[in-house]
Design an enzyme around this catalytic site. Structure first.
Site, PDB file in Angstrom:
ATOM      1  N   ALA A  36       0.816  -1.217   0.000  1.00  0.00           N
ATOM      2  CA  ALA A  36       0.000   0.000   0.000  1.00  0.00           C
ATOM      3  C   ALA A  36       0.851   1.270   0.000  1.00  0.00           C
ATOM      4  O   ALA A  36       0.617   2.199  -0.783  1.00  0.00           O
ATOM      5  CB  ALA A  36      -0.933  -0.004   1.204  1.00  0.00           C
ATOM      6  N   ASN A  39       2.564   1.766  -3.249  1.00  0.00           N
ATOM      7  CA  ASN A  39       1.640   2.308  -4.240  1.00  0.00           C
ATOM      8  C   ASN A  39       1.535   3.824  -4.138  1.00  0.00           C
ATOM      9  O   ASN A  39       1.586   4.544  -5.142  1.00  0.00           O
ATOM     10  CB  ASN A  39       0.248   1.697  -4.062  1.00  0.00           C
ATOM     11  CG  ASN A  39       0.206   0.210  -4.371  1.00  0.00           C
ATOM     12  OD1 ASN A  39       1.048  -0.306  -5.092  1.00  0.00           O
ATOM     13  ND2 ASN A  39      -0.777  -0.477  -3.824  1.00  0.00           N
ATOM     14  N   GLY A 232     -16.686   4.781  -2.147  1.00  0.00           N
ATOM     15  CA  GLY A 232     -16.683   4.007  -3.385  1.00  0.00           C
ATOM     16  C   GLY A 232     -16.901   4.873  -4.604  1.00  0.00           C
ATOM     17  O   GLY A 232     -16.380   5.988  -4.707  1.00  0.00           O
ATOM     18  N   GLY A 235     -17.900   8.688  -4.512  1.00  0.00           N
ATOM     19  CA  GLY A 235     -16.949   9.758  -4.281  1.00  0.00           C
ATOM     20  C   GLY A 235     -16.423   9.781  -2.862  1.00  0.00           C
ATOM     21  O   GLY A 235     -16.117   8.737  -2.285  1.00  0.00           O
ATOM     22  N   ASP A 264      -5.332   3.444  -2.338  1.00  0.00           N
ATOM     23  CA  ASP A 264      -4.009   4.072  -2.336  1.00  0.00           C
ATOM     24  C   ASP A 264      -3.944   5.173  -3.398  1.00  0.00           C
ATOM     25  O   ASP A 264      -3.307   6.209  -3.195  1.00  0.00           O
ATOM     26  CB  ASP A 264      -2.924   3.034  -2.591  1.00  0.00           C
ATOM     27  CG  ASP A 264      -2.927   1.928  -1.550  1.00  0.00           C
ATOM     28  OD1 ASP A 264      -3.236   2.220  -0.381  1.00  0.00           O
ATOM     29  OD2 ASP A 264      -2.636   0.772  -1.920  1.00  0.00           O
TER      30      ASP A 264
END
Length: 318
Positions: A36, A39, A232, A235, A264
């Site tokens: 993570a 990323n 999600g 937004g 991420d």
């Protein structure tokens, strides 16, 4: 020195190339750099910002691969040490045509799990504007948790440095759900900006309501002044310590290829937006854009854009 810093456990990712086959049955895999915090570092660097990564690697082929990949992505490795005693972590990831892929970790007793916090005392905070913290690194061992807390103390001795915190829940890495919830919420209280998702909110404080999640974390610690709740495809919901709130709409995606790395990517947008002086709303909007790009590409960070790609995408969508 770099303007952005993070700590984490970078891992070698063996991603299946056999669609909708279990990890037991799949036989073809491709190797990637993953993790993570990796990323986020890749995304921040790709948008033209200097980044530094703090970790510990094994003196093995995967450790060499990760170090090389970080340097190829222009991510600083000044605070990475290596050890012959422990191995570099890796994971396997299923390839799916719908839904979330299955993942299996090989990271217990890894090099990063034996991170030496004395490494943190070498960090030069001159020029660092923001440190990104994630709930994954403190989950891999008590030693890592202790180092994580030590880093927080060092950051707080430099008041000009801002911190973002992404819960990034990994239940399989914690001894129990209770310890995960208690520890994550305690660590979150030390951050300026918290980036939970609604699924994480339900686990950590018992609600999927974005405003209730935001209120919980704004009241959880005196240092927290902003909470951005990921909702999600809808937004992100933003609320600040002064009681102001807003909703930033997401971007429509026709086909989801791989959901891993979307959160991420959102963090990348928020962090780079803040580094560039954007409003928190515009930073979250950028986060939504990068998150939507991430789910349209395989690999954890393959979909993260360059500056030109991001500008073109946002202009096209807006």
């Amino acid at each position: 020195m770099s303007e952005f810093l993070t700590i984490g456990e970078p891992i070698g990712l063996f991603a299946s190339q056999d669609a909708d086959q279990s990890l037991v049955d799949a036989t073809h895999f491709e190797k990637f750099l993953a993790g993570a915090e990796v990323n986020v570092s890749v995304g921040v660097s790709r948008l033209g910002h200097s980044a530094e990564y703090v970790t510990r690697l094994g003196s093995d082929p995967l450790g060499g691969f990760i170090s090389k990949q970080l340097q190829m992505n222009h991510i600083g490795t000044h605070y990475i040490d290596t050890t012959d005693e422990y191995w570099t972590a890796f994971q396997m990831k299923q390839r799916v045509t719908k839904g979330d892929p299955g993942i299996f970790y090989y990271r217990r007793n890894s090099a990063a799990a034996h991170f030496q916090k004395s490494t943190l005392d070498k960090i030069d905070f001159d020029g660092i504007k923001l440190v990104h913290l994630s709930g994954i690194f403190p989950a891999i061992s008590d030693t890592a948790l202790d180092a994580f807390k030590h880093l927080i103390g060092l950051i707080q001795s430099h008041p000009a440095v801002r911190t973002t915190f992404d819960p990034n829940l990994r239940p399989q890495l914690w001894a129990s759900k209770e310890k995960m919830v208690t520890t994550i919420n305690a660590l979150a209280a030390e951050a300026n900006i918290i980036l939970p998702g609604v699924n994480e909110g339900e686990i950590l404080m018992g609600s999927r309501d974005p405003e209730k999640i935001a209120d919980f974390y704004l009241n959880n610690g005196d240092r927290t002044d902003t909470v951005i709740v990921k909702v999600g495809s809808k937004g992100a919901f933003i609320k600040t310590k002064d009681g102001k709130s807003s909703m930033v709409t997401g971007y429509h995606v026709n086909k989801v290829v791989d959901t891993v790395g979307a959160g991420d990517g959102f963090a990348v947008g928020v962090i780079t937006g803040l580094l560039e002086g954007l409003s928190i709303q515009d930073a979250a909007k950028r986060g939504n854009a990068i998150g939507s790009l991430a789910v349209q590409a395989p690999g954890d960070n393959d979909g993260y854009p360059t500056r030109e790609e991001l500008d073109a995408y946002q202009n096209e969508q807006d």
